[in-house]
Design a protein around this motif. Structure first.
Motif, PDB file in Angstrom:
ATOM      1  N   ILE A 178      37.095  42.910  36.770  1.00 32.28           N
ATOM      2  CA  ILE A 178      37.174  43.008  38.407  1.00 32.28           C
ATOM      3  C   ILE A 178      38.222  42.449  38.857  1.00 32.28           C
ATOM      4  CG2 ILE A 178      34.591  43.301  38.849  1.00 32.28           C
ATOM      5  CD1 ILE A 178      34.984  40.202  39.658  1.00 32.28           C
ATOM      6  N   ILE A 179      39.073  41.706  38.012  1.00 31.55           N
ATOM      7  CA  ILE A 179      40.171  41.034  38.335  1.00 31.55           C
ATOM      8  C   ILE A 179      41.477  41.726  37.613  1.00 31.55           C
ATOM      9  CG2 ILE A 179      41.386  38.866  38.985  1.00 31.55           C
ATOM     10  CD1 ILE A 179      39.064  38.805  40.525  1.00 31.55           C
ATOM     11  N   THR A 180      42.201  42.241  38.334  1.00 32.52           N
ATOM     12  CA  THR A 180      43.360  42.893  37.647  1.00 32.52           C
ATOM     13  C   THR A 180      44.453  42.087  37.042  1.00 32.52           C
ATOM     14  OG1 THR A 180      44.228  43.660  39.816  1.00 32.52           O
ATOM     15  CG2 THR A 180      43.062  45.195  38.366  1.00 32.52           C
ATOM     16  N   HIS A 181      44.844  40.898  37.849  1.00 32.01           N
ATOM     17  CA  HIS A 181      45.760  39.979  37.448  1.00 32.01           C
ATOM     18  C   HIS A 181      45.364  39.374  35.982  1.00 32.01           C
ATOM     19  CE1 HIS A 181      48.355  40.320  40.589  1.00 32.01           C
ATOM     20  NE2 HIS A 181      47.435  39.598  41.573  1.00 32.01           N
ATOM     21  N   VAL A 191      32.388  34.139  39.526  1.00 33.34           N
ATOM     22  CA  VAL A 191      33.365  35.006  38.604  1.00 33.34           C
ATOM     23  C   VAL A 191      34.326  34.332  37.872  1.00 33.34           C
ATOM     24  CG1 VAL A 191      35.727  36.301  39.316  1.00 33.34           C
ATOM     25  CG2 VAL A 191      33.768  36.426  41.090  1.00 33.34           C
ATOM     26  N   THR A 206      37.369  34.395  34.998  1.00 37.53           N
ATOM     27  CA  THR A 206      38.562  35.194  34.642  1.00 37.53           C
ATOM     28  C   THR A 206      39.075  34.533  33.322  1.00 37.53           C
ATOM     29  OG1 THR A 206      39.788  34.061  35.914  1.00 37.53           O
ATOM     30  CG2 THR A 206      38.998  36.124  36.627  1.00 37.53           C
ATOM     31  N   GLU A 215      32.959  52.509  40.737  1.00 33.38           N
ATOM     32  CA  GLU A 215      33.470  51.741  41.749  1.00 33.38           C
ATOM     33  C   GLU A 215      32.517  50.254  41.443  1.00 33.38           C
ATOM     34  OE1 GLU A 215      34.670  51.985  45.590  1.00 33.38           O
ATOM     35  OE2 GLU A 215      35.754  52.944  43.865  1.00 33.38           O
ATOM     36  N   PHE A 272      33.127  43.548  45.356  1.00 36.25           N
ATOM     37  CA  PHE A 272      32.114  43.040  46.477  1.00 36.25           C
ATOM     38  C   PHE A 272      31.827  44.271  47.559  1.00 36.25           C
ATOM     39  CE2 PHE A 272      34.229  39.634  44.616  1.00 36.25           C
ATOM     40  CZ  PHE A 272      33.047  38.612  44.602  1.00 36.25           C
ATOM     41  N   LEU A 273      32.523  45.195  47.389  1.00 36.53           N
ATOM     42  CA  LEU A 273      32.158  46.312  48.294  1.00 36.53           C
ATOM     43  C   LEU A 273      30.793  47.051  48.329  1.00 36.53           C
ATOM     44  CD1 LEU A 273      35.676  47.794  48.887  1.00 36.53           C
ATOM     45  CD2 LEU A 273      34.443  46.565  50.493  1.00 36.53           C
ATOM     46  N   LYS A 317      33.304  44.598  54.035  1.00 38.22           N
ATOM     47  CA  LYS A 317      31.919  44.821  54.092  1.00 38.22           C
ATOM     48  C   LYS A 317      31.433  43.408  54.672  1.00 38.22           C
ATOM     49  CE  LYS A 317      27.946  45.336  51.201  1.00 38.22           C
ATOM     50  NZ  LYS A 317      27.189  44.841  50.037  1.00 38.22           N
ATOM     51  N   VAL A 336      27.885  39.659  52.485  1.00 38.27           N
ATOM     52  CA  VAL A 336      28.077  39.864  51.408  1.00 38.27           C
ATOM     53  C   VAL A 336      27.229  38.898  50.295  1.00 38.27           C
ATOM     54  CG1 VAL A 336      30.068  41.243  50.639  1.00 38.27           C
ATOM     55  CG2 VAL A 336      30.111  38.854  51.057  1.00 38.27           C
ATOM     56  N   TYR A 380      33.716  40.452  53.418  1.00 38.54           N
ATOM     57  CA  TYR A 380      34.872  40.515  52.275  1.00 38.54           C
ATOM     58  C   TYR A 380      35.557  41.605  52.716  1.00 38.54           C
ATOM     59  CZ  TYR A 380      36.549  42.623  48.103  1.00 38.54           C
ATOM     60  OH  TYR A 380      37.406  42.923  46.861  1.00 38.54           O
ATOM     61  N   PHE A 427      42.946  32.247  39.815  1.00 38.23           N
ATOM     62  CA  PHE A 427      43.669  33.489  39.196  1.00 38.23           C
ATOM     63  C   PHE A 427      44.072  34.454  40.046  1.00 38.23           C
ATOM     64  CE2 PHE A 427      38.991  33.109  39.517  1.00 38.23           C
ATOM     65  CZ  PHE A 427      38.522  34.207  40.404  1.00 38.23           C
ATOM     66  N   HIS A 456      42.164  37.855  45.562  1.00 38.62           N
ATOM     67  CA  HIS A 456      43.265  38.817  44.702  1.00 38.62           C
ATOM     68  C   HIS A 456      44.378  38.566  45.554  1.00 38.62           C
ATOM     69  CE1 HIS A 456      45.086  41.906  42.680  1.00 38.62           C
ATOM     70  NE2 HIS A 456      44.269  41.785  41.585  1.00 38.62           N
TER      71      HIS A 456
END
Lengths: 283, 272
Positions: free
Chosen positions: A38-41, A56, A58, A278, A281-282, B28, B31, B40, B81, B129
């Motif tokens: 879920i975290i692209t970094h 979460v 990472t 998908e 958090f959405l 959203k 959450v 969020y 992160f 992020h």
């Protein structure tokens, strides 16, 4: 949230009858949701939602120098961030003591080579190795942090891809590495023996697994066991209260049983993970 | 600085947007269930979580309690992160503290503070992020200066949504947006990380879009005075557009929540 005496008694009686306030048995878990990447970094990541608990995790890797006494092994570091989003008590430096406790337990659980193969992380003996940073962010606390974190850590490590080093050249003191340009060339970590932690919370005469935050308040202490392939990699007793040695052994057996069940459930879930779809958090 | 054009001859920006287009905003409400309100938001590649606790008794320092207004307590924090290079610590550095103060200033303008004397509202934002690509490395030194402020708009917007989710009375939406100028005279809205690195000055404003009041303004580098007006107008327009998007999200959320409770038995049906 603070409970009144009557509420505590109610919970206690429920545990005695093997019928907890949310209808579970003493050794049942609440529903969990697991997402990976879920975290692209990051090199690998996972998010676990266990009812109200949300973490979460990472994984990032960097190049480092191995410890002098263990030149053939890589390194791993756990960092826990208790976000104030979880509870206002964590504001500022409020969550630090909890964070230290959890990261110490994780470090202890992952310290052995038979649990996690650190030699895989060695690039050049005594000179270069990979250092794995496991960053854990606690977003919501609904009880049972240890279990949730250990599952998410294992899933994030499963998800991690480490770049492939094709060749290493040494020129005096300089070490040059040739890292594969191809993004699909990467090493996956072997996490089959990575430990899962099970919290056994003592309420009255019985122990429950996966306590909610209300149940944690009624408990006279808890044992956290880290189970790796049916064996214990660490045992920690937290909270006030004391246990009789016989009860302790009995609880450890229960812990091992629950840990194995959890392990099976996790590996089954990980084998079914879909890369697309998908996430986040959405939803 | 690179002389790469920020707006091409056909009027498109580096990421294919037009000058007055925002990046995609997805959000959203609700959450989490522990906090009183949470939200969020994703603005482009920036992802932010916000949580609101309160109003409750003044917790930290009782002496701070005010007879005529609620205390707003904000904390900005960034997950270690969130950036491509791992951060050493999530909060407590100078820039985060500064952003916490700015956030507080922005929210005080919107919240009806006199409604809750002797109480406190906690607002916590967490950047999960951060927008930022590979260019980071090249302009690293320059990047440091502007570093955290570009996540500020998303934080303000997320905090607004969380306040609404918590049911705290606000005068109106408080929204934030950035704007800049390209090719000497073309203002453009909602600056991405890439544009900020390549381009010139950036103006960040927090505004109450309905009454068109500016609550907070921050600027990097310099504008010509003639340009400032143009850019400010553009940023305000951006705030208004953001407000419309947030408003839509709130309405959808209310419909979701209301429908699942059967509109509290009123039998009313609302169509989306």
């Amino acid at each position: 949230m603070t409970l009144s005496e009557a509420e505590k008694t109610f919970i206690l009686h429920g545990v005695q009858e093997n019928f907890r306030i949310d209808g579970r048995n003493r050794d049942d878990y609440r529903p969990m949701e697991l997402e990976t990447s879920i975290i692209t970094h990051a090199f690998g990541s996972a998010r676990l939602r266990l009812a109200n608990t949300d973490v979460v995790v990472t994984v990032k890797v960097e190049i480092d120098v191995p410890f002098p006494d263990r030149p053939l092994e890589g390194k791993m570091e756990f960092f826990i961030d208790c976000s104030a989003n979880a509870t206002p008590d964590f504001e500022g430096r409020g969550g630090e003591s909890l964070a230290t406790e959890i990261s110490n337990t994780l470090t202890a659980a992952y310290s052995s080579n038979s649990v996690f193969d650190y030699t895989k992380l060695c690039i050049l003996k005594g000179r270069k190795c990979w250092k794995i940073y496991v960053d854990i962010l606690i977003l919501e606390c609904g009880g049972n942090l240890y279990d949730a974190i250990s599952i998410a850590v294992k899933a994030a490590l499963w998800n991690t891809s480490i770049p492939l080093v094709k060749s290493v050249t040494i020129d005096g003191n300089n070490v040059d590495m040739n890292v594969s340009e191809n993004l699909s060339d990467c090493i996956k970590l072997d996490i089959s023996a990575a430990p899962l932690m099970v919290t056994l919370c003592k309420i009255g005469d019985h122990c429950v697994v996966d306590p909610t935050s209300a149940e944690e308040q009624c408990s006279q202490g808890a044992i956290v066991v880290a189970i790796s392939k049916g064996k214990f990699s660490t045992v920690l007793q937290t909270g006030g209260g004391s246990l009789h040695p016989l009860t302790l052994i009995e609880k450890l057996k229960l812990g091992a049983k629950v840990g194995n069940r959890l392990e099976e459930a996790l590996s089954e879930t990980l084998s079914k993970v879909k890369e697309d779809g998908e996430m986040g958090f959405l939803n | 600085m690179s002389k790469k054009e920020l707006i091409s001859k056909v009027g498109l920006r580096l990421d294919g947007r037009r000058a007055d287009e925002l990046r995609r905003i997805r959000c959203k409400l609700g959450v989490f269930s522990e906090p009183d309100g949470s939200a969020y938001i994703e603005q482009g590649l920036t992802k932010v979580l916000a949580a609101v606790y309160g109003p409750h008794q003044v917790r930290s320092n009782r002496l701070k309690a005010q007879a005529d207004a609620v205390i707003i307590n904000c904390q900005f924090s960034m997950a270690v992160f969130s950036t491509s290079e791992r951060k050493k610590r999530p909060r407590g550095d100078r820039k985060s503290t500064e952003l916490s103060l700015h956030l507080r200033q922005a929210l005080i303008a919107a919240i009806e503070v006199e409604k809750y004397p002797w109480s406190q509202i906690d607002v916590y934002v967490e950047v999960l992020h951060a927008d930022g690509g590979t260019i980071n490395v090249i302009f690293f030194k320059f990047n440091r200066i502007i570093d955290l402020f570009r996540y500020f708009p998303a934080c303000v917007n997320a905090a607004t949504l969380a306040l609404i989710d918590a049911g705290i009375p606000i005068k109106e939406y408080v929204c934030a947006c950035t704007a800049s100028i390209a090719n000497d005279n073309q203002p453009m809205v909602d600056i991405s990380h890439e544009e900020e690195i390549l381009g010139g000055p950036t103006l960040t404003i927090v505004a109450l879009p309905m009454c068109e009041k500016v609550v907070l303004m921050e600027m990097s580098q310099r504008f010509h005075l003639d340009h400032l007006k143009l850019v400010l107008e553009k940023a305000l327009e951006g705030c208004k557009n953001t407000k419309n998007i947030l408003d839509q999200a709130v309405q959808n959320h209310i419909i979701d929540v209301g429908a699942s409770t059967g509109w509290a038995g009123t039998g009313e049906k609302v169509k989306r």
